[in-house]
Motif scaffolding. Sequence first.
Motif, mmCIF file in Angstrom:
data_model
loop_
_atom_site.group_PDB
_atom_site.id
_atom_site.type_symbol
_atom_site.label_atom_id
_atom_site.label_comp_id
_atom_site.label_asym_id
_atom_site.label_seq_id
_atom_site.Cartn_x
_atom_site.Cartn_y
_atom_site.Cartn_z
ATOM 1 N N GLN A 1 -6.019 1.257 -1.718
ATOM 2 C CA GLN A 1 -4.749 1.072 -1.023
ATOM 3 C C GLN A 1 -3.622 1.902 -1.616
ATOM 4 O O GLN A 1 -2.510 1.883 -1.086
ATOM 5 C CB GLN A 1 -4.337 -0.412 -1.065
ATOM 6 N N HIS A 2 -3.917 2.612 -2.713
ATOM 7 C CA HIS A 2 -2.839 3.296 -3.420
ATOM 8 C C HIS A 2 -3.198 4.742 -3.759
ATOM 9 O O HIS A 2 -2.928 5.221 -4.854
ATOM 10 C CB HIS A 2 -2.474 2.503 -4.673
ATOM 11 N N ASN A 3 -3.783 5.431 -2.808
ATOM 12 C CA ASN A 3 -4.169 6.819 -3.041
ATOM 13 C C ASN A 3 -2.963 7.735 -3.218
ATOM 14 O O ASN A 3 -3.097 8.847 -3.723
ATOM 15 C CB ASN A 3 -5.027 7.319 -1.875
ATOM 16 N N LYS A 4 -1.778 7.276 -2.808
ATOM 17 C CA LYS A 4 -0.570 8.097 -2.924
ATOM 18 C C LYS A 4 0.356 7.602 -4.031
ATOM 19 O O LYS A 4 1.501 8.046 -4.124
ATOM 20 C CB LYS A 4 0.163 8.130 -1.578
ATOM 21 N N ASP A 5 -0.136 6.692 -4.845
ATOM 22 C CA ASP A 5 0.660 6.139 -5.938
ATOM 23 C C ASP A 5 0.020 6.482 -7.281
ATOM 24 O O ASP A 5 -1.164 6.821 -7.343
ATOM 25 C CB ASP A 5 0.733 4.607 -5.816
ATOM 26 N N PRO A 6 0.787 6.372 -8.375
ATOM 27 C CA PRO A 6 0.166 6.526 -9.699
ATOM 28 C C PRO A 6 -0.903 5.458 -9.918
ATOM 29 O O PRO A 6 -0.839 4.374 -9.338
ATOM 30 C CB PRO A 6 1.350 6.334 -10.666
ATOM 31 N N PHE A 7 -1.862 5.769 -10.776
ATOM 32 C CA PHE A 7 -2.936 4.829 -11.095
ATOM 33 C C PHE A 7 -2.391 3.741 -12.013
ATOM 34 O O PHE A 7 -1.861 4.032 -13.082
ATOM 35 C CB PHE A 7 -4.086 5.571 -11.781
ATOM 36 N N PRO A 8 -2.505 2.443 -11.637
ATOM 37 C CA PRO A 8 -1.897 1.382 -12.438
ATOM 38 C C PRO A 8 -2.809 0.860 -13.551
ATOM 39 O O PRO A 8 -4.001 0.643 -13.342
ATOM 40 C CB PRO A 8 -1.650 0.281 -11.406
ATOM 41 N N ILE A 9 -2.229 0.625 -14.725
ATOM 42 C CA ILE A 9 -2.955 0.035 -15.852
ATOM 43 C C ILE A 9 -2.088 -1.065 -16.457
ATOM 44 O O ILE A 9 -0.966 -0.817 -16.901
ATOM 45 C CB ILE A 9 -3.277 1.073 -16.945
ATOM 46 N N TYR A 10 -2.626 -2.284 -16.470
ATOM 47 C CA TYR A 10 -1.950 -3.434 -17.076
ATOM 48 C C TYR A 10 -2.546 -3.643 -18.466
ATOM 49 O O TYR A 10 -3.764 -3.713 -18.611
ATOM 50 C CB TYR A 10 -2.148 -4.679 -16.223
ATOM 51 N N ALA A 11 -1.695 -3.755 -19.475
ATOM 52 C CA ALA A 11 -2.181 -3.826 -20.857
ATOM 53 C C ALA A 11 -1.850 -5.164 -21.501
ATOM 54 O O ALA A 11 -0.731 -5.677 -21.386
ATOM 55 C CB ALA A 11 -1.575 -2.688 -21.684
ATOM 56 N N VAL A 12 -2.847 -5.731 -22.195
ATOM 57 C CA VAL A 12 -2.678 -6.944 -22.998
ATOM 58 C C VAL A 12 -3.355 -6.689 -24.339
ATOM 59 O O VAL A 12 -3.840 -5.579 -24.597
ATOM 60 C CB VAL A 12 -3.295 -8.177 -22.299
ATOM 61 N N PRO B 1 0.838 -1.209 0.000
ATOM 62 C CA PRO B 1 0.000 0.000 0.000
ATOM 63 C C PRO B 1 0.874 1.261 0.000
ATOM 64 O O PRO B 1 1.857 1.347 0.745
ATOM 65 C CB PRO B 1 -0.804 -0.126 1.296
ATOM 66 N N ASP B 2 0.511 2.206 -0.871
ATOM 67 C CA ASP B 2 1.237 3.482 -0.973
ATOM 68 C C ASP B 2 2.752 3.251 -1.080
ATOM 69 O O ASP B 2 3.554 3.850 -0.359
ATOM 70 C CB ASP B 2 0.908 4.383 0.216
ATOM 71 N N TRP B 3 3.134 2.399 -2.018
ATOM 72 C CA TRP B 3 4.544 2.024 -2.173
ATOM 73 C C TRP B 3 5.454 3.203 -2.480
ATOM 74 O O TRP B 3 6.636 3.198 -2.105
ATOM 75 C CB TRP B 3 4.701 0.967 -3.268
ATOM 76 N N SER B 4 4.944 4.213 -3.161
ATOM 77 C CA SER B 4 5.805 5.327 -3.561
ATOM 78 C C SER B 4 6.259 6.180 -2.382
ATOM 79 O O SER B 4 7.189 6.978 -2.509
ATOM 80 C CB SER B 4 5.089 6.213 -4.595
ATOM 81 N N THR B 5 5.626 6.020 -1.216
ATOM 82 C CA THR B 5 6.041 6.768 -0.018
ATOM 83 C C THR B 5 7.178 6.072 0.724
ATOM 84 O O THR B 5 7.740 6.638 1.665
ATOM 85 C CB THR B 5 4.854 6.943 0.955
ATOM 86 N N LYS B 6 7.536 4.865 0.300
ATOM 87 C CA LYS B 6 8.590 4.085 0.961
ATOM 88 C C LYS B 6 9.330 3.245 -0.072
ATOM 89 O O LYS B 6 9.610 2.066 0.153
ATOM 90 C CB LYS B 6 7.966 3.190 2.042
#
Length: 541
Positions: free
Chosen positions: A172-183, A102-107
Amino acid sequence: VCLCGFLSVKRRNKNFLNNSEQEFVAGRRNTVLQTLKKLKIQCSRKEVPNIALLGSGGGQRAMVGLLGSLVQLDKAGLLDCILYLSGVSGSTWCMASLYKEPDWSTKLETVKNKIIERIRGPEVSLTDAMAKLKKYYYGKDLFSLTDVWAVLVVTSYVKEIDERTLTEQRKQHNKDPFPIYAVIDKQSKQSNDGDPWFEINPYEAGYSLSGVFVDTGDFGSQFQKGSKIKHQDEFDMLYLQALCGSALGDEEDIKKTMWFPSDKPISPSVDECHRALMDLVNMNLSVLNGKDPSGFEKSIRTNLNGKRQPISTIETLKKADERAEKQDIKHFTMEVCEDLSKLYKIYNCFTDVWISICKCMAQWIWGRKYNLLHNMTDEAVNSTLLQSETRDYIDGGLLLNSPYFSVLREDRDIDLIISLDFSQGDPFMTVNDAAETCKKLKIPFPEVNVTSEDKTKPKDFYVFKGQNTPTVIHIPLFNAVNCGDKVEDWRKKYRTFQGAYSAEMIADLMDIAGKNISNNREKLKEQIRAKIVSFFIFFLS
């Protein structure tokens, strides 16, 4: 997505994002605004640019390269300028590892160390891998080689079985970029019609350009005319990484470009049975490519300690060429797998799992899911997408090795794209192909011009601009700035298909990718400023 009645599929109108994504974007733009102020970049709330960071494919090279780039973006104070983080193939392996926290970019420093420690560590045991494979088989209606790829190949790189789901990451990721997985949709790719671009995020999954989506938790369930008629449990993050990184998913592509010699196995073996199964995959690839499969047949008999007699059809298949009939391949595969099934039964595995693997391999079935658009009526969607009960989804890198079309959706209104290119070979293929495709589809995209010298001696920073288009910053991983005159040596050292990297290789690759960011910190800030100035001029006019 909250929908009325039993309707489970929703078409997005232009300029209308999913409500949860809209809420996220609003909050994240406030974070970007505060970050720009810290960087002494003057900007009003209306002028905040929407910035997307793209990670291309490239196996473990892309996974480690993206991690090294993000670490340096963080150190440069630029990570919180990123609104969207989108990836294909190997870059999604990095994303999946990051978004576990959660909020990985802060740590990020702590998270980075945990990831590196894991991928340098021991492989998943065969016992755990086989147990997971049985879970996949008995837990869903549709089974494919993607399930096998997940437990026998992807785990050899990511070194874990991640059974959490994407929807569990919501909020869980309000402090991270919005993730998009592409196929991509395999049938659309092969037939060159419909909409091949498919995206998966924590809230919805669907066709990026057609604008038709379903709640991510329902992707894979069975649909009829837009209504869910049979639920399937949401796939986990290990399967998602295999879906995104199924580089062998398109047999047509394999026949053209993706033949792997016998001295470069797809994945290092963990024991005799694993090696036999991977040799079987390589045998199918050899026949598809018109190559002699006899070496793999001999390897299987050797690895199974002589339990296998020579295959009756091997003499016929030795003579196979590009026109080898699928029936020959099927017969060949089924004979080998029959013996593998008997052997695996001795090891307390269920024979029907291996029989299913035989069938999937004979027909080359990857990423098969129920079609969320089956029998829907929608004139704005290509009719070919509405007809079949199932669709197959495979690695986006087999069509375009960077997820441009997930962020080029009109409703996301992206102003600046930072393209991190970890591709093997031509470092400009992704951006050139994106430009050509956008021109055909009439999607705003800048013109891309590179010199012949750039192709042989690429620099570490390119900017492509156009009128009323997003600005595209393109950063090749290996270039003349961070590699000097040894670009080709670095490319050969870090191939897409090879065993897991050593600790030293990981450290060196983290460093080389990070330099592309640290060396260009001021240039990145300059392009952000330029985009804000262009907004200001637009508003004045």
